[in-house]
Design a protein around this motif. Sequence first.
Motif, PDB file in Angstrom:
ATOM      1  N   THR A  39       0.825  -1.209   0.000  1.00 40.08           N
ATOM      2  CA  THR A  39       0.000   0.000   0.000  1.00 40.08           C
ATOM      3  C   THR A  39       0.854   1.252   0.000  1.00 40.08           C
ATOM      4  OG1 THR A  39      -1.812  -1.129   1.163  1.00 40.08           O
ATOM      5  CG2 THR A  39      -1.761   1.282   1.283  1.00 40.08           C
ATOM      6  N   MET A  40       1.860   1.277   0.855  1.00 37.81           N
ATOM      7  CA  MET A  40       2.688   2.468   0.972  1.00 37.81           C
ATOM      8  C   MET A  40       3.536   2.692  -0.274  1.00 37.81           C
ATOM      9  SD  MET A  40       1.856   3.983   3.695  1.00 37.81           S
ATOM     10  CE  MET A  40       3.108   5.225   3.397  1.00 37.81           C
ATOM     11  N   LYS A  41       4.034   1.620  -0.879  1.00 38.87           N
ATOM     12  CA  LYS A  41       4.809   1.797  -2.102  1.00 38.87           C
ATOM     13  C   LYS A  41       3.932   2.357  -3.213  1.00 38.87           C
ATOM     14  CE  LYS A  41       7.943  -0.408  -5.354  1.00 38.87           C
ATOM     15  NZ  LYS A  41       8.749  -1.604  -5.699  1.00 38.87           N
ATOM     16  N   ALA A  42       2.699   1.854  -3.312  1.00 39.78           N
ATOM     17  CA  ALA A  42       1.780   2.363  -4.332  1.00 39.78           C
ATOM     18  C   ALA A  42       1.477   3.842  -4.104  1.00 39.78           C
ATOM     19  CB  ALA A  42       0.492   1.549  -4.322  1.00 39.78           C
ATOM     20  N   LEU A  43       1.272   4.233  -2.845  1.00 42.41           N
ATOM     21  CA  LEU A  43       1.019   5.636  -2.531  1.00 42.41           C
ATOM     22  C   LEU A  43       2.229   6.504  -2.856  1.00 42.41           C
ATOM     23  CD1 LEU A  43      -0.927   5.413   0.858  1.00 42.41           C
ATOM     24  CD2 LEU A  43      -1.815   6.144  -1.367  1.00 42.41           C
ATOM     25  N   SER A  44       3.419   5.981  -2.614  1.00 43.10           N
ATOM     26  CA  SER A  44       4.627   6.773  -2.897  1.00 43.10           C
ATOM     27  C   SER A  44       4.735   7.087  -4.390  1.00 43.10           C
ATOM     28  CB  SER A  44       5.877   6.036  -2.412  1.00 43.10           C
ATOM     29  OG  SER A  44       6.212   4.925  -3.234  1.00 43.10           O
ATOM     30  N   HIS A  45       4.358   6.133  -5.235  1.00 38.93           N
ATOM     31  CA  HIS A  45       4.377   6.378  -6.682  1.00 38.93           C
ATOM     32  C   HIS A  45       3.255   7.328  -7.094  1.00 38.93           C
ATOM     33  CE1 HIS A  45       7.609   3.644  -7.472  1.00 38.93           C
ATOM     34  NE2 HIS A  45       6.947   2.572  -7.076  1.00 38.93           N
ATOM     35  N   GLU A  46       2.095   7.155  -6.493  1.00 42.84           N
ATOM     36  CA  GLU A  46       0.940   7.980  -6.858  1.00 42.84           C
ATOM     37  C   GLU A  46       1.138   9.436  -6.434  1.00 42.84           C
ATOM     38  OE1 GLU A  46      -3.831   8.396  -5.744  1.00 42.84           O
ATOM     39  OE2 GLU A  46      -2.726   6.566  -5.229  1.00 42.84           O
ATOM     40  N   LEU A  47       1.678   9.655  -5.231  1.00 46.21           N
ATOM     41  CA  LEU A  47       1.754  11.010  -4.665  1.00 46.21           C
ATOM     42  C   LEU A  47       3.126  11.660  -4.817  1.00 46.21           C
ATOM     43  CD1 LEU A  47      -0.317  10.416  -1.394  1.00 46.21           C
ATOM     44  CD2 LEU A  47      -1.113  11.307  -3.598  1.00 46.21           C
ATOM     45  N   GLY A  48       4.147  10.870  -5.139  1.00 48.27           N
ATOM     46  CA  GLY A  48       5.453  11.452  -5.411  1.00 48.27           C
ATOM     47  C   GLY A  48       6.318  11.712  -4.204  1.00 48.27           C
ATOM     48  N   PHE A  49       6.352  10.758  -3.259  1.00 48.12           N
ATOM     49  CA  PHE A  49       7.278  10.861  -2.135  1.00 48.12           C
ATOM     50  C   PHE A  49       8.180   9.634  -2.103  1.00 48.12           C
ATOM     51  CE2 PHE A  49       3.355   8.930  -0.428  1.00 48.12           C
ATOM     52  CZ  PHE A  49       3.840   7.801   0.216  1.00 48.12           C
ATOM     53  N   ASN A  50       9.301   9.755  -1.427  1.00 45.95           N
ATOM     54  CA  ASN A  50      10.182   8.607  -1.228  1.00 45.95           C
ATOM     55  C   ASN A  50       9.688   7.811  -0.024  1.00 45.95           C
ATOM     56  OD1 ASN A  50      12.010   9.103  -3.358  1.00 45.95           O
ATOM     57  ND2 ASN A  50      13.096  10.622  -2.143  1.00 45.95           N
ATOM     58  N   TYR A  51       9.892   6.504  -0.075  1.00 47.80           N
ATOM     59  CA  TYR A  51       9.348   5.638   0.978  1.00 47.80           C
ATOM     60  C   TYR A  51      10.374   4.626   1.450  1.00 47.80           C
ATOM     61  CZ  TYR A  51       6.679   1.932   3.246  1.00 47.80           C
ATOM     62  OH  TYR A  51       6.244   0.985   4.129  1.00 47.80           O
ATOM     63  N   ILE A  52      10.436   4.464   2.779  1.00 46.68           N
ATOM     64  CA  ILE A  52      11.219   3.416   3.424  1.00 46.68           C
ATOM     65  C   ILE A  52      10.308   2.662   4.378  1.00 46.68           C
ATOM     66  CG2 ILE A  52      13.076   2.956   5.093  1.00 46.68           C
ATOM     67  CD1 ILE A  52      14.645   5.224   3.879  1.00 46.68           C
ATOM     68  N   PHE A  53      10.357   1.331   4.318  1.00 47.74           N
ATOM     69  CA  PHE A  53       9.571   0.497   5.237  1.00 47.74           C
ATOM     70  C   PHE A  53      10.256   0.455   6.582  1.00 47.74           C
ATOM     71  CE2 PHE A  53       8.556  -3.488   7.336  1.00 47.74           C
ATOM     72  CZ  PHE A  53       7.185  -3.586   7.191  1.00 47.74           C
ATOM     73  N   LYS A  54       9.495   0.743   7.665  1.00 45.69           N
ATOM     74  CA  LYS A  54      10.063   0.690   9.006  1.00 45.69           C
ATOM     75  C   LYS A  54       9.316  -0.321   9.866  1.00 45.69           C
ATOM     76  CE  LYS A  54       8.870   2.098  12.416  1.00 45.69           C
ATOM     77  NZ  LYS A  54       8.140   1.337  13.508  1.00 45.69           N
ATOM     78  N   ALA A  55      10.074  -1.024  10.678  1.00 38.33           N
ATOM     79  CA  ALA A  55       9.499  -1.917  11.675  1.00 38.33           C
ATOM     80  C   ALA A  55      10.622  -2.385  12.584  1.00 38.33           C
ATOM     81  CB  ALA A  55       8.805  -3.117  11.030  1.00 38.33           C
ATOM     82  N   SER A  56      10.299  -2.663  13.824  1.00 33.18           N
ATOM     83  CA  SER A  56      11.292  -3.127  14.793  1.00 33.18           C
ATOM     84  C   SER A  56      11.242  -4.649  14.916  1.00 33.18           C
ATOM     85  CB  SER A  56      11.035  -2.501  16.167  1.00 33.18           C
ATOM     86  OG  SER A  56      11.148  -1.102  16.107  1.00 33.18           O
ATOM     87  N   PHE A  57      12.414  -5.249  15.077  1.00 31.99           N
ATOM     88  CA  PHE A  57      12.455  -6.681  15.362  1.00 31.99           C
ATOM     89  C   PHE A  57      12.315  -6.940  16.853  1.00 31.99           C
ATOM     90  CE2 PHE A  57      16.898  -5.233  15.252  1.00 31.99           C
ATOM     91  CZ  PHE A  57      17.369  -5.685  16.473  1.00 31.99           C
ATOM     92  N   ASP A  58      12.556  -5.891  17.655  1.00 28.86           N
ATOM     93  CA  ASP A  58      12.441  -6.008  19.110  1.00 28.86           C
ATOM     94  C   ASP A  58      12.137  -4.626  19.670  1.00 28.86           C
ATOM     95  OD1 ASP A  58      12.600  -6.840  21.764  1.00 28.86           O
ATOM     96  OD2 ASP A  58      14.777  -6.608  21.854  1.00 28.86           O
ATOM     97  N   LYS A  59      11.175  -4.547  20.577  1.00 25.67           N
ATOM     98  CA  LYS A  59      10.900  -3.314  21.304  1.00 25.67           C
ATOM     99  C   LYS A  59      11.339  -3.542  22.748  1.00 25.67           C
ATOM    100  CE  LYS A  59       9.074  -0.169  19.837  1.00 25.67           C
ATOM    101  NZ  LYS A  59       9.605   1.029  19.147  1.00 25.67           N
ATOM    102  N   ALA A  60      12.555  -3.101  23.031  1.00 24.15           N
ATOM    103  CA  ALA A  60      13.165  -3.420  24.324  1.00 24.15           C
ATOM    104  C   ALA A  60      12.678  -2.533  25.461  1.00 24.15           C
ATOM    105  CB  ALA A  60      14.688  -3.305  24.214  1.00 24.15           C
ATOM    106  N   ASN A  61      11.885  -1.510  25.150  1.00 28.85           N
ATOM    107  CA  ASN A  61      11.456  -0.576  26.205  1.00 28.85           C
ATOM    108  C   ASN A  61       9.934  -0.577  26.379  1.00 28.85           C
ATOM    109  OD1 ASN A  61      10.873   0.627  23.785  1.00 28.85           O
ATOM    110  ND2 ASN A  61      11.629   2.652  24.327  1.00 28.85           N
ATOM    111  N   ARG A  62       9.305  -1.742  26.220  1.00 31.09           N
ATOM    112  CA  ARG A  62       7.865  -1.821  26.450  1.00 31.09           C
ATOM    113  C   ARG A  62       7.540  -1.568  27.930  1.00 31.09           C
ATOM    114  NH1 ARG A  62       4.725  -4.318  22.752  1.00 31.09           N
ATOM    115  NH2 ARG A  62       3.151  -3.026  23.761  1.00 31.09           N
ATOM    116  N   SER A  63       6.343  -1.062  28.179  1.00 33.48           N
ATOM    117  CA  SER A  63       5.952  -0.707  29.549  1.00 33.48           C
ATOM    118  C   SER A  63       5.900  -1.918  30.469  1.00 33.48           C
ATOM    119  CB  SER A  63       4.580  -0.015  29.545  1.00 33.48           C
ATOM    120  OG  SER A  63       4.618   1.183  28.814  1.00 33.48           O
TER     121      SER A  63
END
Length: 279
Positions: A39-63
Amino acid sequence: MYENCSIGPIQVGTEHPLLVMAGPCVLESSKINDSIALTMKALSHELGFNYIFKASFDKANRSSIHSDRGPGLEAGLAELTRIGGDFDLGVMTDVHEPDQVPHVAPVVDLLQIPAFLCRQTDLLMACAASGKAVNVKKGQFMAPAEMTNVVNKLQEGGCQNLMLTERGTFFGYHRLVNDFIGLGDLMTLGPPVCFDVTHSTQLPGGGHDHSTGRPDRARLLARAATAAGVPALFIETHPDPSTARSDGSTVQPLTAMKELLEEVISIRNALAPAHAKGT
């Protein structure tokens, strides 16, 4: 001092197209990750922005110690490698400890240092030595000018491509505020500044054993930051925030991303049409 930041083939700066770093808080199932990336890659082409996929493999500071932290290093890096290859996308993730960096750096295009760890010298130096671009989130407890020390550490360590991210400042208990005078001050330090849209709506610890938030204000903040001139936005998104493994109280619904991004691209076009369109 830095004026632009190179993240693989992507150039970040006022004279380049807006960069959007978006994805789930932590890596989800491959089906959900793929839905977001597609979805985000398609939007980047449609709207003209650069896109990088972000996600964490570990969230070490959860509550809470019982909170879902993610798939872990080995499985997480395998998934990030797959996403980058399958969708021909740049990818980014957090690192929490210096010894993670040699494993993570070959896989990602951008290393991110979480806000609570932005003063950790050994972690900063390990990231700088990796040769990869580095994004450092400003600590919620720090004044913008204090990030000069972070920039200096990375520069001394040999980092050539650096971004700083504003993600809100503590305002008493369970509240973050975005000081736009401070955002301007951060932008004068030299490196490109990213604005973390979704974490800025967070109410840390507001749910006793978890953070809550005001996701309804994300669009307002995204518009304001874009109007202020930031060249990059960080936005967490998910097809169904109520089932997100992490930060479900602040991530934006994937279906809402087009309208949000149409608004910010319109603002950027009005400020700098040639830059925003990449001409």
